[in-house]
Write a protein that holds these residues in place. Structure first.
Motif, PDB file in Angstrom:
ATOM      1  N   GLY A   7     -92.252 -59.945  59.080  1.00  0.00           N
ATOM      2  CA  GLY A   7     -93.292 -59.020  59.507  1.00  0.00           C
ATOM      3  C   GLY A   7     -93.761 -58.175  58.343  1.00  0.00           C
ATOM      4  O   GLY A   7     -93.197 -58.212  57.246  1.00  0.00           O
ATOM      5  N   GLU A   8     -94.799 -57.405  58.602  1.00  0.00           N
ATOM      6  CA  GLU A   8     -95.327 -56.513  57.574  1.00  0.00           C
ATOM      7  C   GLU A   8     -95.723 -55.201  58.233  1.00  0.00           C
ATOM      8  O   GLU A   8     -95.848 -55.108  59.448  1.00  0.00           O
ATOM      9  N   GLY A   9     -95.919 -54.165  57.423  1.00  0.00           N
ATOM     10  CA  GLY A   9     -96.277 -52.873  57.974  1.00  0.00           C
ATOM     11  C   GLY A   9     -95.992 -51.753  56.994  1.00  0.00           C
ATOM     12  O   GLY A   9     -95.529 -51.988  55.866  1.00  0.00           O
ATOM     13  N   PRO A  10     -96.229 -50.517  57.421  1.00  0.00           N
ATOM     14  CA  PRO A  10     -96.152 -49.371  56.514  1.00  0.00           C
ATOM     15  C   PRO A  10     -94.763 -49.083  55.958  1.00  0.00           C
ATOM     16  O   PRO A  10     -94.651 -48.399  54.942  1.00  0.00           O
ATOM     17  N   LEU A  11     -93.716 -49.590  56.591  1.00  0.00           N
ATOM     18  CA  LEU A  11     -92.360 -49.318  56.117  1.00  0.00           C
ATOM     19  C   LEU A  11     -91.838 -50.359  55.133  1.00  0.00           C
ATOM     20  O   LEU A  11     -90.698 -50.258  54.672  1.00  0.00           O
ATOM     21  N   MET A  12     -92.647 -51.347  54.810  1.00  0.00           N
ATOM     22  CA  MET A  12     -92.185 -52.465  53.988  1.00  0.00           C
ATOM     23  C   MET A  12     -91.547 -52.011  52.671  1.00  0.00           C
ATOM     24  O   MET A  12     -90.403 -52.373  52.356  1.00  0.00           O
ATOM     25  N   ASP A  13     -92.251 -51.234  51.888  1.00  0.00           N
ATOM     26  CA  ASP A  13     -91.736 -50.836  50.570  1.00  0.00           C
ATOM     27  C   ASP A  13     -90.458 -50.027  50.681  1.00  0.00           C
ATOM     28  O   ASP A  13     -89.502 -50.231  49.915  1.00  0.00           O
ATOM     29  N   GLU A  14     -90.438 -49.093  51.619  1.00  0.00           N
ATOM     30  CA  GLU A  14     -89.235 -48.260  51.801  1.00  0.00           C
ATOM     31  C   GLU A  14     -88.031 -49.105  52.194  1.00  0.00           C
ATOM     32  O   GLU A  14     -86.927 -48.924  51.676  1.00  0.00           O
ATOM     33  N   LEU A  15     -88.237 -50.057  53.110  1.00  0.00           N
ATOM     34  CA  LEU A  15     -87.138 -50.907  53.560  1.00  0.00           C
ATOM     35  C   LEU A  15     -86.620 -51.785  52.431  1.00  0.00           C
ATOM     36  O   LEU A  15     -85.409 -51.952  52.260  1.00  0.00           O
ATOM     37  N   LYS A  16     -87.531 -52.338  51.662  1.00  0.00           N
ATOM     38  CA  LYS A  16     -87.116 -53.182  50.538  1.00  0.00           C
ATOM     39  C   LYS A  16     -86.301 -52.403  49.519  1.00  0.00           C
ATOM     40  O   LYS A  16     -85.335 -52.925  48.925  1.00  0.00           O
ATOM     41  N   SER A  17     -86.658 -51.141  49.309  1.00  0.00           N
ATOM     42  CA  SER A  17     -85.980 -50.333  48.287  1.00  0.00           C
ATOM     43  C   SER A  17     -84.545 -49.996  48.658  1.00  0.00           C
ATOM     44  O   SER A  17     -83.719 -49.760  47.777  1.00  0.00           O
ATOM     45  N   ARG A  18     -84.243 -49.990  49.955  1.00  0.00           N
ATOM     46  CA  ARG A  18     -82.889 -49.597  50.355  1.00  0.00           C
ATOM     47  C   ARG A  18     -82.100 -50.706  51.017  1.00  0.00           C
ATOM     48  O   ARG A  18     -80.941 -50.516  51.384  1.00  0.00           O
ATOM     49  N   ALA A  19     -82.695 -51.890  51.159  1.00  0.00           N
ATOM     50  CA  ALA A  19     -82.001 -52.987  51.822  1.00  0.00           C
ATOM     51  C   ALA A  19     -80.914 -53.573  50.920  1.00  0.00           C
ATOM     52  O   ALA A  19     -81.098 -53.708  49.713  1.00  0.00           O
ATOM     53  N   PRO A  20     -79.769 -53.953  51.474  1.00  0.00           N
ATOM     54  CA  PRO A  20     -78.724 -54.615  50.680  1.00  0.00           C
ATOM     55  C   PRO A  20     -79.156 -56.026  50.295  1.00  0.00           C
ATOM     56  O   PRO A  20     -80.159 -56.550  50.786  1.00  0.00           O
ATOM     57  N   SER A  21     -78.398 -56.645  49.448  1.00  0.00           N
ATOM     58  CA  SER A  21     -78.782 -57.941  48.875  1.00  0.00           C
ATOM     59  C   SER A  21     -78.745 -59.091  49.880  1.00  0.00           C
ATOM     60  O   SER A  21     -79.297 -60.164  49.613  1.00  0.00           O
ATOM     61  N   ASN A  22     -78.117 -58.886  51.039  1.00  0.00           N
ATOM     62  CA  ASN A  22     -78.048 -59.960  52.040  1.00  0.00           C
ATOM     63  C   ASN A  22     -79.255 -59.960  52.978  1.00  0.00           C
ATOM     64  O   ASN A  22     -79.265 -60.662  53.987  1.00  0.00           O
ATOM     65  N   VAL A  23     -80.298 -59.173  52.652  1.00  0.00           N
ATOM     66  CA  VAL A  23     -81.523 -59.125  53.466  1.00  0.00           C
ATOM     67  C   VAL A  23     -82.668 -59.772  52.687  1.00  0.00           C
ATOM     68  O   VAL A  23     -82.925 -59.434  51.528  1.00  0.00           O
ATOM     69  N   GLU A  24     -83.365 -60.691  53.356  1.00  0.00           N
ATOM     70  CA  GLU A  24     -84.539 -61.346  52.766  1.00  0.00           C
ATOM     71  C   GLU A  24     -85.786 -60.959  53.563  1.00  0.00           C
ATOM     72  O   GLU A  24     -85.777 -60.995  54.794  1.00  0.00           O
TER      73      GLU A  24
END
Length: 355
Positions: free
Chosen positions: A212-229
């Motif tokens: 999915g995509e949306g306004p939280l994309m950048d924030e989520l990517k910056s704090r997601a652990p390495s097991n999240v794609e």
């Protein structure tokens, strides 16, 4: 019948657009169906002469109000050429209010489908509440995609509401190993993808997918652990689900939850927050699990990581998914059309809210 659909429609993305697209495809087997949607768009080649648009600026608030007024004028113009028998608006609010104004002028019936955020969000805004209440009171029929939304509509003044759930298109997935815990949805606060990222942190040896995509994309990517794609928006949801051990739906509000039925139809169990329409789709312990807080979510995911339990729930989910075909949904909506057209209509709106 000659029907005008009003609301979001492809190439727009999202639940309402997908719903309307599938419904129009099914109804066109027996009826003339035209669409009026938000522009600017380029209609698909196969329906270029049946899709119309109102061009409005992409400014929240102003966009909807302008659409209501301009769409009303467009409907009047189109009716002179096409002579619609009824209008079916999707989403209670400014979109449906265009239908209210057109009904008042043309004296043809108006059916409105409530999809979720219209009653969960739009109805809480001062001006939005006015559009929602006016639409409910002036319509000839209200359709809600869940019993949860029916209750919301009744609380806002609807007299009688017909519950007709979303359908799902036929999904033909590839055969693949099930290796992911998956989130599919808009990356927006009300979908609560933050909880999904927190879940990934709790299960570092599992692979997690965010679709999915949306306004939280950048924030989520910056704090997601390495097991999240992160995959962004994908049109082949069936192939994503084919590789999924389970689907997690942490939404804070949800009118229906179409992706739950899609997952079940492919044998994927679902863990969803016990809110809104989600509670109607997940039979706790049968085709998935419901959760109320994070600790309970972790517990439910641990249970589903037991492959035998997941396979059993997947089989039950497939049987449940078979009930949500667009053929069946369209037939039920046609019954509403026939009933409304058979009642007779005038400008007194005396049938407002009737099924």
């Amino acid at each position: 019948m000659r029907i005008l659909m009003v609301g979001h429609y492809p190439p727009h993305k999202g639940g309402v657009a997908n719903h309307t697209d599938s419904l129009v495809r099914e109804l066109r087997k027996r009826h003339e169906v035209y669409v009026l949607t938000y522009g600017p768009i380029i209609p698909r080649d196969f329906e270029r002469d049946a899709v119309y648009q109102v061009k409005v600026p992409p400014i929240f608030g102003l966009r909807g109000i302008l659409f209501a007024l301009l769409a009303f004028l467009k409907i009047i113009k189109l009716h002179k050429k096409l002579n619609f028998e009824l209008i079916h608006a999707h989403y209670l609010g400014t979109t449906s209010y265009a239908g209210v104004l057109a009904k008042r002028k043309l004296k043809i019936p108006l059916i409105i489908t409530a999809h979720g955020s219209d009653l969960d969000f739009m109805s809480n805004l001062p001006l939005g509440r006015y559009f929602v209440r006016e639409s409910i009171s002036k319509s000839n029929a209200i359709i809600a995609v869940s019993h949860y939304l029916k209750g919301k509509a009744l609380s806002l003044g609807a007299k009688r509401v017909k519950v007709i759930p979303n359908g799902i298109r036929k999904l033909n997935s590839k055969k693949a190993a099930r290796k992911y815990i998956t989130f599919i949805g808009a990356l927006a606060p009300y979908k609560d993808p933050e909880t999904f990222i927190r879940l990934a942190e709790h299960f570092p040896t599992e692979k997690f997918l965010v679709v999915g995509e949306g306004p939280l994309m950048d924030e989520l990517k910056s704090r997601a652990p390495s097991n999240v794609e992160f995959l962004g928006y994908r049109g082949d949801v069936e192939n994503i689900l084919a590789e999924s051990k389970m689907l997690v739906v942490p939404s804070l509000r949800e009118g229906f939850g179409l992706v739950i039925v899609e997952a079940n139809s492919l044998g994927v169990p679902v863990v969803g927050r016990a809110v809104g329409g989600i509670k109607e789709l997940i039979r706790d312990g049968k085709n998935g699990y419901l959760f109320k807080d994070f600790d309970e979510l972790v517990e439910r995911v641990e249970l589903l990581l037991d492959n035998k339990k997941a396979l059993k729930m997947g089989r039950i989910g497939r049987r449940i998914g078979e009930r949500y075909t667009w053929e069946k949904v369209a037939e039920r909506i046609e019954e509403v059309y026939t009933e409304v057209l058979g009642e007779g209509h005038d400008d007194s709106d005396k049938h407002a809210g009737r099924r």
